[in-house]
Design a protein around this motif. Sequence first.
Motif, PDB file in Angstrom:
ATOM      1  N   ALA A 104       0.785  -1.503   0.030  1.00  0.00           N
ATOM      2  CA  ALA A 104      -0.052  -0.150  -0.224  1.00  0.00           C
ATOM      3  C   ALA A 104       0.543   1.282  -0.185  1.00  0.00           C
ATOM      4  O   ALA A 104       0.909   2.357  -0.890  1.00  0.00           O
TER       5      ALA A 104
ATOM      6  N   VAL B  25       0.531   4.186  -2.832  1.00  0.00           N
ATOM      7  CA  VAL B  25       0.716   5.774  -2.326  1.00  0.00           C
ATOM      8  C   VAL B  25       2.058   6.687  -2.658  1.00  0.00           C
ATOM      9  O   VAL B  25       2.044   7.564  -3.158  1.00  0.00           O
TER      10      VAL B  25
ATOM     11  N   SER C 185       1.570   7.590  -6.681  1.00  0.00           N
ATOM     12  CA  SER C 185       1.223   8.342  -7.142  1.00  0.00           C
ATOM     13  C   SER C 185       1.382   9.595  -6.367  1.00  0.00           C
ATOM     14  O   SER C 185       1.415  10.359  -7.394  1.00  0.00           O
ATOM     15  N   TRP C 186       2.118   9.587  -5.713  1.00  0.00           N
ATOM     16  CA  TRP C 186       2.572  11.038  -5.024  1.00  0.00           C
ATOM     17  C   TRP C 186       4.028  11.604  -6.165  1.00  0.00           C
ATOM     18  O   TRP C 186       3.851  12.740  -6.400  1.00  0.00           O
TER      19      TRP C 186
ATOM     20  N   TRP D 205      -3.696  15.467 -10.113  1.00  0.00           N
ATOM     21  CA  TRP D 205      -3.703  15.380  -9.059  1.00  0.00           C
ATOM     22  C   TRP D 205      -2.547  16.358  -8.896  1.00  0.00           C
ATOM     23  O   TRP D 205      -2.224  16.521  -7.596  1.00  0.00           O
TER      24      TRP D 205
ATOM     25  N   SER E 101      -7.983  10.457  -5.984  1.00  0.00           N
ATOM     26  CA  SER E 101      -7.352   9.694  -5.371  1.00  0.00           C
ATOM     27  C   SER E 101      -7.450   9.925  -3.700  1.00  0.00           C
ATOM     28  O   SER E 101      -7.642  11.387  -4.002  1.00  0.00           O
TER      29      SER E 101
ATOM     30  N   LEU F 111      -5.723   9.809  -1.391  1.00  0.00           N
ATOM     31  CA  LEU F 111      -4.189  10.500  -0.648  1.00  0.00           C
ATOM     32  C   LEU F 111      -4.376  11.842  -0.741  1.00  0.00           C
ATOM     33  O   LEU F 111      -4.574  13.334  -0.262  1.00  0.00           O
ATOM     34  N   TRP F 112      -4.515  12.067  -2.487  1.00  0.00           N
ATOM     35  CA  TRP F 112      -4.392  13.455  -2.622  1.00  0.00           C
ATOM     36  C   TRP F 112      -5.789  14.290  -2.520  1.00  0.00           C
ATOM     37  O   TRP F 112      -5.432  15.994  -1.692  1.00  0.00           O
TER      38      TRP F 112
ATOM     39  N   ALA G 286      -7.232  -0.196  -0.862  1.00  0.00           N
ATOM     40  CA  ALA G 286      -6.425   0.936  -0.571  1.00  0.00           C
ATOM     41  C   ALA G 286      -5.648   1.424  -1.537  1.00  0.00           C
ATOM     42  O   ALA G 286      -5.437   2.763  -2.012  1.00  0.00           O
ATOM     43  N   ALA G 287      -5.141   0.240  -2.388  1.00  0.00           N
ATOM     44  CA  ALA G 287      -4.340   1.024  -4.057  1.00  0.00           C
ATOM     45  C   ALA G 287      -5.378   1.526  -4.673  1.00  0.00           C
ATOM     46  O   ALA G 287      -4.942   2.294  -5.645  1.00  0.00           O
TER      47      ALA G 287
ATOM     48  N   SER H  26      -5.872   4.690  -4.438  1.00  0.00           N
ATOM     49  CA  SER H  26      -5.033   5.899  -4.395  1.00  0.00           C
ATOM     50  C   SER H  26      -4.886   6.215  -5.661  1.00  0.00           C
ATOM     51  O   SER H  26      -4.290   7.392  -5.880  1.00  0.00           O
TER      52      SER H  26
END
Length: 412
Positions: free
Chosen positions: A197, A201, A204-205, A232, A271, A273-274, A320-321, A324
């Motif tokens: 995971a 993440v 993607s960052w 993103w 996403s 995260l973003w 989670a993937a 993301s």
Amino acid sequence: MAESVRRGPDGRTAGTGRDFAETPGDHSASDAAGALILTACAVWSLISAAGRETRPEGVLLALLAVAAGFACGRICGTLLPVATAAGAALVALLLALVWRHGMPGATAAVDLAPGQTGAAAALLVLAAGAACCAAAAAGRGPWRTVLRLLALGTAGASLALGSVAGFAAALGVLVCSLAAARARRRLLGLTGLALVAGLVVGTSWAVAEEALPEGLTVSLEGQLTRNRVDLWQDAARLAERHPVLGIGPGRFDELSPTSQQSLGSDGKPHSALWQQAAEQGVVGVVLLGAAFGWLLYALWRSPRSTAVVLTAGATLTALAALASVGNALSFTPVTAGAGLLAGLASARRPIGAGGPGGPEGESGQEGRCGAGASCGAAGASCGATAPRDPGAREDVRPRPGSPRTADAGGRG
């Protein structure tokens, strides 16, 4: 006198190399941690929304769905674990097939809103994971094969819907479930899943920050689409300008140029995260990671078998993937399903489960004989499994050194 041996949830000896040590307060500790983390997520979303025209209702609804699904999974997992997991798999499969053009929670006013395919793929991954968990808890028999075929069918359905990532994720869950049947250390497996995971993440960052080599960046952009990468990058710029509080929940569509110029946009960066970084700042990202870590911790402390635990962990990691690189967590059925699966896999064992040949693995009484006494140390055989002489009298205790005690494991 033989030294008593303590065994873990899989019926294995808990020695110096154990990765699990069950204590009476395990469930209380994990539940308290989960309650604190979910409460902190809700409070921080309100703090980041204070004084601005924001819409924190979506975040609060997602948190409520996770908590409700987790509590329902805990209850149903104690009463009817196999039936509940199999039913959840069928419901998730039907939701993905019936609502693939109109998933509850969509905000875009187009026939096929962005993120609908990803949400359907997430539901199919949850369906595959629930079916594999039911197969792992069902014990040996025809039902295990049927449930695994159901998981394979959900992977095929994801491919039929046009989601290659969903197909790969569902197939990966099935493969992990087959491998988990032979796993001996759940901590090692859960640590590996957490690293996977983290790798997704981090990728993607790196794509948003253009930190990868040019050739790899072009290849990933071809899979993700240029529009998503632009979203993103907009989120990254907003997070840099508002690193602590963020711009506020639900305001990304107002401040993202790419979102405003995209036809049929749902106003999200696709996403998790973003979206957290842009709307709730660094604290929101930390709390999101803490919520995922709590789910893995609850699975590690679960009294269920290692096969069930690792299967659920693989499913949550696959989800989670997808979250993301997609918009899966913006849909209530997905968040509720994730909480339900985690609750099922961390529920207490059903009453009467775990007998020889029964569900929940090979060791039936978790290292205890029928009389409730602990089994002996290595080299001592368990008297509860040895056949008794029908003619022996229970009230007669033979004298030391008599022929009747010669075969019982020692001299008088």
